[in-house]
Design an enzyme around this catalytic site. Structure first.
Site, PDB file in Angstrom:
ATOM      1  N   ASN A  10      63.139  24.130  32.025  1.00  0.00           N
ATOM      2  CA  ASN A  10      62.969  25.061  33.148  1.00  0.00           C
ATOM      3  C   ASN A  10      61.630  24.759  33.833  1.00  0.00           C
ATOM      4  OD1 ASN A  10      62.016  27.404  34.574  1.00  0.00           O
ATOM      5  ND2 ASN A  10      63.690  28.551  33.663  1.00  0.00           N
ATOM      6  N   HIS A  13      57.683  27.236  36.457  1.00  0.00           N
ATOM      7  CA  HIS A  13      56.241  27.511  36.490  1.00  0.00           C
ATOM      8  C   HIS A  13      55.409  26.359  37.034  1.00  0.00           C
ATOM      9  CE1 HIS A  13      57.066  31.446  35.280  1.00  0.00           C
ATOM     10  NE2 HIS A  13      57.705  31.035  34.192  1.00  0.00           N
ATOM     11  N   HIS A  46      65.114  28.829  38.483  1.00  0.00           N
ATOM     12  CA  HIS A  46      65.528  30.201  38.820  1.00  0.00           C
ATOM     13  C   HIS A  46      65.058  30.514  40.236  1.00  0.00           C
ATOM     14  CE1 HIS A  46      65.416  34.722  37.437  1.00  0.00           C
ATOM     15  NE2 HIS A  46      66.123  34.548  38.537  1.00  0.00           N
ATOM     16  N   ARG A  48      64.498  33.110  42.426  1.00  0.00           N
ATOM     17  CA  ARG A  48      64.424  34.576  42.377  1.00  0.00           C
ATOM     18  C   ARG A  48      64.540  35.147  43.773  1.00  0.00           C
ATOM     19  NH1 ARG A  48      62.293  36.549  37.141  1.00  0.00           N
ATOM     20  NH2 ARG A  48      62.511  38.597  38.068  1.00  0.00           N
ATOM     21  N   ARG A  52      59.253  34.018  44.115  1.00  0.00           N
ATOM     22  CA  ARG A  52      57.872  33.958  43.614  1.00  0.00           C
ATOM     23  C   ARG A  52      57.498  32.573  43.098  1.00  0.00           C
ATOM     24  NH1 ARG A  52      58.391  37.775  38.320  1.00  0.00           N
ATOM     25  NH2 ARG A  52      59.268  39.174  39.868  1.00  0.00           N
ATOM     26  N   GLU A  73      69.615  29.252  37.915  1.00  0.00           N
ATOM     27  CA  GLU A  73      69.616  30.649  37.466  1.00  0.00           C
ATOM     28  C   GLU A  73      69.542  31.537  38.691  1.00  0.00           C
ATOM     29  OE1 GLU A  73      66.344  31.283  34.878  1.00  0.00           O
ATOM     30  OE2 GLU A  73      67.085  29.924  33.362  1.00  0.00           O
ATOM     31  N   THR A 104      62.418  37.562  33.165  1.00  0.00           N
ATOM     32  CA  THR A 104      63.721  38.203  32.937  1.00  0.00           C
ATOM     33  C   THR A 104      63.674  38.943  31.603  1.00  0.00           C
ATOM     34  OG1 THR A 104      64.628  36.298  34.066  1.00  0.00           O
ATOM     35  CG2 THR A 104      66.195  37.762  33.006  1.00  0.00           C
ATOM     36  N   GLU A 154      74.508  32.486  27.622  1.00  0.00           N
ATOM     37  CA  GLU A 154      73.187  32.128  27.111  1.00  0.00           C
ATOM     38  C   GLU A 154      72.585  33.382  26.498  1.00  0.00           C
ATOM     39  OE1 GLU A 154      70.608  29.749  29.599  1.00  0.00           O
ATOM     40  OE2 GLU A 154      68.827  30.649  28.701  1.00  0.00           O
ATOM     41  N   HIS A 193      64.535  31.656  26.181  1.00  0.00           N
ATOM     42  CA  HIS A 193      63.489  32.608  26.572  1.00  0.00           C
ATOM     43  C   HIS A 193      62.440  32.718  25.475  1.00  0.00           C
ATOM     44  CE1 HIS A 193      62.254  35.418  29.720  1.00  0.00           C
ATOM     45  NE2 HIS A 193      61.472  35.864  28.754  1.00  0.00           N
TER      46      HIS A 193
END
Ligand code: PXP
Length: 255
Positions: A10, A13, A46, A48, A52, A73, A104, A154, A193
């Site tokens: 992922n 970030h 993801h 969003r 962000r 995502e 999340t 998931e 996660h």
């Protein structure tokens, strides 16, 4: 049955760091290419609702440039559905989203949102996109996923990652049981996660789980060792946990 355990990296970030200064760097696509080269089996991003981190343009560039599968995502909204249908990623993972949350925070209540999710799962499936539902490791949620016709779930490993001692052990047991139920129901279980080198082992060792999606820790670790190395180390930690236990005879001397 123990199949290969895939690693989805992922890259959200990387975009968080970029957006902190409003620059064009660091580039999430460049990170995705490095991660794939280092052994990631797929890339997860993801988009969003509040944008962000990952942007619409990131999704467009990832969709057109990646040679490994993209897992998008997304929240269950008509805007995200339209974006997914436009870019046709390999997979979408439907997640719950609250604007004020830092990440999340829990699984999707697929049972309660059944009627809202059903047309979305159908539209994505009809477009050839593999649908995953990000749920708690809970039989009721798996049952809803089966009835929705989602091929993948998931499991949210947040409680496991934050847990300590017996609470963490109990959470592994809950995830293991849920993975068994999902696999028996013909659904492919994934998990993710809050996973790190230190806590990935017990989750990677669950034989039914076929994919882990991991981001925050590996991107942070990349500051110290580089992204390729952090992907390789996570891959190694997963492989070590997945390796079959040595037979009682092995390791003993012959004499
Ligand atoms: N899987 C899903 C569905 C997620 O929403 C996230 C967080 O964006 C992850 C996996 C990865 O979590 P982390 O960044 O804590 O590794």
């Amino acid at each position: 049955m123990t199949g290969k355990l895939r690693l989805g990296v992922n890259i959200d970030h990387v975009a968080t760091v970029r957006n902190a200064r409003g620059t064009a760097y660091p580039d999430p696509l460049r990170a995705a290419l490095i991660a794939a080269e280092a052994g990631a089996d797929g890339i997860t991003a993801h988009l969003r609702e509040d944008r962000r981190h990952i942007s619409d343009e990131d999704i467009a560039r990832l969709s057109s440039s990646l040679t490994v599968p993209l897992n998008l995502e997304m929240a269950a909204t008509s805007e995200m559905l339209e974006i997914a249908l436009r870019h046709r990623p390999h997979a979408t993972c439907i997640v719950p989203e609250k604007r004020e949350e830092r990440t999340t925070e829990g699984g999707l209540d697929a049972a309660r949102q059944f009627d809202h999710l059903a047309p979305m799962v159908k539209a994505l499936t009809d477009a050839g996109i593999r649908v995953s539902l990000f749920i708690e490791p809970d039989a009721r949620q798996i049952d809803a996923a089966v009835r929705l016709g989602a091929p993948v779930v998931e499991f949210h490993t947040g409680l496991y990652a934050e847990g300590v001692g017996l609470a963490q052990t109990a959470e592994v047991a809950r995830i293991r049981e849920a993975a068994g139920i999902a696999a028996e129901s013909g659904i492919e279980p994934h998990a993710g996660h809050g996973l790190t080198y230190d806590n990935v082992g017990p989750i990677a060792a669950i034989p039914e789980i076929r994919e882990l999606n991991i981001g925050h820790f590996m991107i942070g670790e990349a500051i110290f060792v580089g992204l390729a190395e952090s992907v390789r180390q996570m891959r190694a930690a997963m492989d070590e946990a997945r390796a079959p236990a040595p037979s009682p005879a092995s390791g003993r001397g012959l004499g």
